[in-house]
Design a protein around this motif. Structure first.
Motif, PDB file in Angstrom:
ATOM      1  N   MET A   1     -11.926  10.146  14.252  1.00  0.00           N
ATOM      2  CA  MET A   1     -12.154   9.871  12.848  1.00  0.00           C
ATOM      3  C   MET A   1     -13.363   8.937  12.742  1.00  0.00           C
ATOM      4  SD  MET A   1      -9.639   8.001  10.077  1.00  0.00           S
ATOM      5  CE  MET A   1      -8.405   9.257  10.056  1.00  0.00           C
ATOM      6  N   CYS A   2     -14.290   9.250  11.858  1.00  0.00           N
ATOM      7  CA  CYS A   2     -15.471   8.416  11.696  1.00  0.00           C
ATOM      8  C   CYS A   2     -15.137   7.168  10.887  1.00  0.00           C
ATOM      9  CB  CYS A   2     -16.579   9.210  11.030  1.00  0.00           C
ATOM     10  SG  CYS A   2     -16.312   9.501   9.282  1.00  0.00           S
ATOM     11  N   THR A   3     -16.013   6.194  10.937  1.00  0.00           N
ATOM     12  CA  THR A   3     -15.754   4.915  10.279  1.00  0.00           C
ATOM     13  C   THR A   3     -15.657   5.049   8.758  1.00  0.00           C
ATOM     14  OG1 THR A   3     -18.114   4.433  10.327  1.00  0.00           O
ATOM     15  CG2 THR A   3     -16.788   3.552  12.117  1.00  0.00           C
ATOM     16  N   GLY A   4     -16.398   5.969   8.173  1.00  0.00           N
ATOM     17  CA  GLY A   4     -16.341   6.183   6.725  1.00  0.00           C
ATOM     18  C   GLY A   4     -15.000   6.729   6.281  1.00  0.00           C
ATOM     19  N   LYS A   5     -14.502   7.731   6.999  1.00  0.00           N
ATOM     20  CA  LYS A   5     -13.185   8.297   6.666  1.00  0.00           C
ATOM     21  C   LYS A   5     -12.091   7.270   6.897  1.00  0.00           C
ATOM     22  CE  LYS A   5     -14.144  13.180   7.371  1.00  0.00           C
ATOM     23  NZ  LYS A   5     -13.871  14.375   8.170  1.00  0.00           N
ATOM     24  N   CYS A   6     -12.250   6.490   7.937  1.00  0.00           N
ATOM     25  CA  CYS A   6     -11.278   5.439   8.238  1.00  0.00           C
ATOM     26  C   CYS A   6     -11.257   4.409   7.107  1.00  0.00           C
ATOM     27  CB  CYS A   6     -11.623   4.789   9.567  1.00  0.00           C
ATOM     28  SG  CYS A   6     -10.376   3.643  10.146  1.00  0.00           S
ATOM     29  N   SER A   7     -12.421   4.038   6.607  1.00  0.00           N
ATOM     30  CA  SER A   7     -12.508   3.093   5.494  1.00  0.00           C
ATOM     31  C   SER A   7     -11.826   3.653   4.252  1.00  0.00           C
ATOM     32  CB  SER A   7     -13.971   2.785   5.157  1.00  0.00           C
ATOM     33  OG  SER A   7     -14.586   2.073   6.204  1.00  0.00           O
ATOM     34  N   LYS A   8     -12.034   4.915   3.998  1.00  0.00           N
ATOM     35  CA  LYS A   8     -11.409   5.549   2.839  1.00  0.00           C
ATOM     36  C   LYS A   8      -9.893   5.518   2.963  1.00  0.00           C
ATOM     37  CE  LYS A   8     -11.568   9.765   0.088  1.00  0.00           C
ATOM     38  NZ  LYS A   8     -12.146  11.098  -0.060  1.00  0.00           N
ATOM     39  N   PHE A   9      -9.382   5.830   4.148  1.00  0.00           N
ATOM     40  CA  PHE A   9      -7.941   5.808   4.389  1.00  0.00           C
ATOM     41  C   PHE A   9      -7.382   4.394   4.196  1.00  0.00           C
ATOM     42  CE2 PHE A   9      -4.496   4.910   7.377  1.00  0.00           C
ATOM     43  CZ  PHE A   9      -3.535   5.797   6.915  1.00  0.00           C
ATOM     44  N   ILE A  10      -8.075   3.394   4.734  1.00  0.00           N
ATOM     45  CA  ILE A  10      -7.618   2.006   4.616  1.00  0.00           C
ATOM     46  C   ILE A  10      -7.621   1.565   3.156  1.00  0.00           C
ATOM     47  CG2 ILE A  10      -8.233  -0.397   5.147  1.00  0.00           C
ATOM     48  CD1 ILE A  10      -9.140   0.637   7.930  1.00  0.00           C
ATOM     49  N   GLY A  11      -8.697   1.879   2.436  1.00  0.00           N
ATOM     50  CA  GLY A  11      -8.791   1.499   1.025  1.00  0.00           C
ATOM     51  C   GLY A  11      -7.664   2.096   0.199  1.00  0.00           C
ATOM     52  N   ILE A  12      -7.397   3.384   0.393  1.00  0.00           N
ATOM     53  CA  ILE A  12      -6.325   4.058  -0.346  1.00  0.00           C
ATOM     54  C   ILE A  12      -4.967   3.468   0.016  1.00  0.00           C
ATOM     55  CG2 ILE A  12      -5.110   6.264  -0.583  1.00  0.00           C
ATOM     56  CD1 ILE A  12      -7.880   7.625  -0.400  1.00  0.00           C
ATOM     57  N   SER A  13      -4.770   3.108   1.275  1.00  0.00           N
ATOM     58  CA  SER A  13      -3.494   2.537   1.719  1.00  0.00           C
ATOM     59  C   SER A  13      -3.254   1.148   1.140  1.00  0.00           C
ATOM     60  CB  SER A  13      -3.453   2.450   3.247  1.00  0.00           C
ATOM     61  OG  SER A  13      -3.595   3.727   3.819  1.00  0.00           O
ATOM     62  N   LEU A  14      -4.316   0.420   0.854  1.00  0.00           N
ATOM     63  CA  LEU A  14      -4.165  -0.940   0.323  1.00  0.00           C
ATOM     64  C   LEU A  14      -3.745  -0.970  -1.141  1.00  0.00           C
ATOM     65  CD1 LEU A  14      -7.211  -2.744   1.982  1.00  0.00           C
ATOM     66  CD2 LEU A  14      -4.788  -3.172   2.440  1.00  0.00           C
ATOM     67  N   TYR A  15      -4.069   0.081  -1.912  1.00  0.00           N
ATOM     68  CA  TYR A  15      -3.735   0.094  -3.335  1.00  0.00           C
ATOM     69  C   TYR A  15      -2.240  -0.088  -3.604  1.00  0.00           C
ATOM     70  CZ  TYR A  15      -8.496   1.783  -4.306  1.00  0.00           C
ATOM     71  OH  TYR A  15      -9.855   1.910  -4.399  1.00  0.00           O
ATOM     72  N   PRO A  16      -1.364   0.749  -3.020  1.00  0.00           N
ATOM     73  CA  PRO A  16       0.069   0.580  -3.326  1.00  0.00           C
ATOM     74  C   PRO A  16       0.635  -0.744  -2.810  1.00  0.00           C
ATOM     75  CG  PRO A  16      -0.240   2.304  -1.675  1.00  0.00           C
ATOM     76  CD  PRO A  16      -1.593   1.920  -2.167  1.00  0.00           C
ATOM     77  N   LEU A  17       0.088  -1.250  -1.703  1.00  0.00           N
ATOM     78  CA  LEU A  17       0.569  -2.529  -1.177  1.00  0.00           C
ATOM     79  C   LEU A  17       0.223  -3.678  -2.126  1.00  0.00           C
ATOM     80  CD1 LEU A  17      -0.351  -2.045   2.586  1.00  0.00           C
ATOM     81  CD2 LEU A  17       1.939  -1.969   1.564  1.00  0.00           C
ATOM     82  N   ALA A  18      -0.992  -3.651  -2.676  1.00  0.00           N
ATOM     83  CA  ALA A  18      -1.396  -4.682  -3.642  1.00  0.00           C
ATOM     84  C   ALA A  18      -0.544  -4.590  -4.903  1.00  0.00           C
ATOM     85  CB  ALA A  18      -2.876  -4.534  -3.986  1.00  0.00           C
ATOM     86  N   LEU A  19      -0.285  -3.380  -5.358  1.00  0.00           N
ATOM     87  CA  LEU A  19       0.549  -3.175  -6.544  1.00  0.00           C
ATOM     88  C   LEU A  19       1.974  -3.659  -6.290  1.00  0.00           C
ATOM     89  CD1 LEU A  19       0.646  -2.040  -9.422  1.00  0.00           C
ATOM     90  CD2 LEU A  19       1.271   0.168  -8.432  1.00  0.00           C
ATOM     91  N   LEU A  20       2.514  -3.352  -5.118  1.00  0.00           N
ATOM     92  CA  LEU A  20       3.863  -3.803  -4.749  1.00  0.00           C
ATOM     93  C   LEU A  20       3.934  -5.332  -4.753  1.00  0.00           C
ATOM     94  CD1 LEU A  20       6.753  -3.235  -3.632  1.00  0.00           C
ATOM     95  CD2 LEU A  20       5.734  -3.332  -1.351  1.00  0.00           C
ATOM     96  N   SER A  21       2.921  -5.985  -4.214  1.00  0.00           N
ATOM     97  CA  SER A  21       2.893  -7.450  -4.178  1.00  0.00           C
ATOM     98  C   SER A  21       2.901  -8.044  -5.577  1.00  0.00           C
ATOM     99  CB  SER A  21       1.659  -7.939  -3.417  1.00  0.00           C
ATOM    100  OG  SER A  21       1.713  -7.574  -2.076  1.00  0.00           O
ATOM    101  N   ILE A  22       2.095  -7.484  -6.449  1.00  0.00           N
ATOM    102  CA  ILE A  22       2.025  -7.984  -7.824  1.00  0.00           C
ATOM    103  C   ILE A  22       3.362  -7.800  -8.535  1.00  0.00           C
ATOM    104  CG2 ILE A  22       0.967  -7.585 -10.095  1.00  0.00           C
ATOM    105  CD1 ILE A  22      -1.646  -6.905  -8.539  1.00  0.00           C
ATOM    106  N   ILE A  23       3.957  -6.627  -8.399  1.00  0.00           N
ATOM    107  CA  ILE A  23       5.229  -6.331  -9.065  1.00  0.00           C
ATOM    108  C   ILE A  23       6.344  -7.243  -8.550  1.00  0.00           C
ATOM    109  CG2 ILE A  23       7.043  -4.590  -9.305  1.00  0.00           C
ATOM    110  CD1 ILE A  23       4.755  -2.495  -9.473  1.00  0.00           C
ATOM    111  N   CYS A  24       6.420  -7.420  -7.231  1.00  0.00           N
ATOM    112  CA  CYS A  24       7.453  -8.287  -6.656  1.00  0.00           C
ATOM    113  C   CYS A  24       7.321  -9.718  -7.149  1.00  0.00           C
ATOM    114  CB  CYS A  24       7.406  -8.257  -5.132  1.00  0.00           C
ATOM    115  SG  CYS A  24       8.029  -6.742  -4.407  1.00  0.00           S
ATOM    116  N   ASN A  25       6.097 -10.234  -7.205  1.00  0.00           N
ATOM    117  CA  ASN A  25       5.880 -11.603  -7.673  1.00  0.00           C
ATOM    118  C   ASN A  25       6.268 -11.742  -9.144  1.00  0.00           C
ATOM    119  OD1 ASN A  25       3.329 -14.006  -6.806  1.00  0.00           O
ATOM    120  ND2 ASN A  25       5.055 -14.286  -8.158  1.00  0.00           N
ATOM    121  N   ILE A  26       5.940 -10.755  -9.947  1.00  0.00           N
ATOM    122  CA  ILE A  26       6.309 -10.809 -11.366  1.00  0.00           C
ATOM    123  C   ILE A  26       7.825 -10.765 -11.528  1.00  0.00           C
ATOM    124  CG2 ILE A  26       6.206  -9.533 -13.543  1.00  0.00           C
ATOM    125  CD1 ILE A  26       3.283  -8.810 -12.772  1.00  0.00           C
TER     126      ILE A  26
END
Length: 196
Positions: free
Chosen positions: A1-26
């Motif tokens: 996997m190239c670094t660009g595709k890897c970055s895309k995968f990481i970025g997409i994976s971070l979205y639900p985790l950030a949302l989960l963190s915000i919801i749990c804190n609220i």
């Protein structure tokens, strides 16, 4: 996997985790899904766990991860990124994400160790597990000490544990992006072009 595709995968994976963190804190601001305790806290009464007010999930695991996630995701658009500058910036943004995840995880650990604020048998609001010699996390019989809010111990353990798991995953993903960005910055990113 190239670094660009890897970055895309990481970025997409971070979205639900950030949302989960915000919801749990609220949700932590509303013990037993009741608004009365937040109102009483606003009136100066001791009703909410101190770690909730540090906003680890909203600020750390949420905003400080969401902003890097957007940049990291955009670094990997259209398959592979041939932009070394973009990969260098993704290292900086990923480092910000690491700091945010560490903050969120640290707050969650302290929230779990110190236990919730609740009303005990005497009608006193305090943190009964704060100076206890026994760990309340492994002994659910101790949870009966808290009379109000109802099920506050399970509520806090569940949400702080979810924050901790999300923070650990964010830390791993952002840490991996630092390495991925470094590799993409130094060695270049893949750029496959079909030869006619």
């Amino acid at each position: 996997m190239c670094t660009g595709k890897c970055s895309k995968f990481i970025g997409i994976s971070l979205y639900p985790l950030a949302l989960l963190s915000i919801i749990c804190n609220i949700f932590l601001f509303f013990p037993d899904f009741q608004t009365i305790y937040s109102k009483e806290e606003a009136e100066g009464l001791y009703r909410l766990t101190d770690e909730i007010k540090f906003m680890g999930g909203v600020v750390g695991g949420g905003i400080l991860v969401l902003i890097p996630a957007i940049h990291i995701h955009s670094t990997g658009r259209e398959g592979c990124c041939a932009n070394r500058c973009g990969m260098f910036l993704s290292i900086i943004f990923a480092a910000v994400g690491v700091v945010g995840a560490l903050y969120s995880g640290t707050i969650a650990v302290f929230g779990l160790i110190r236990g919730p604020v609740c009303m005990d048998e005497d009608g006193t609001w305090s943190r009964p597990f704060l100076n206890s010699t026994e760990s309340y996390l492994g002994d659910s019989d101790l949870w009966a000490i808290c009379k109000e809010p109802e099920n506050i111990v399970a509520f806090n353990i569940g949400l702080f544990s979810a924050l901790l798991v999300a923070a650990c995953l964010e830390l791993l993903l952002c840490g991996f992006q630092v390495l991925n960005g470094l590799f993409g910055c130094i060695c270049g990113t893949c750029s496959h072009r079909e030869v006619a």
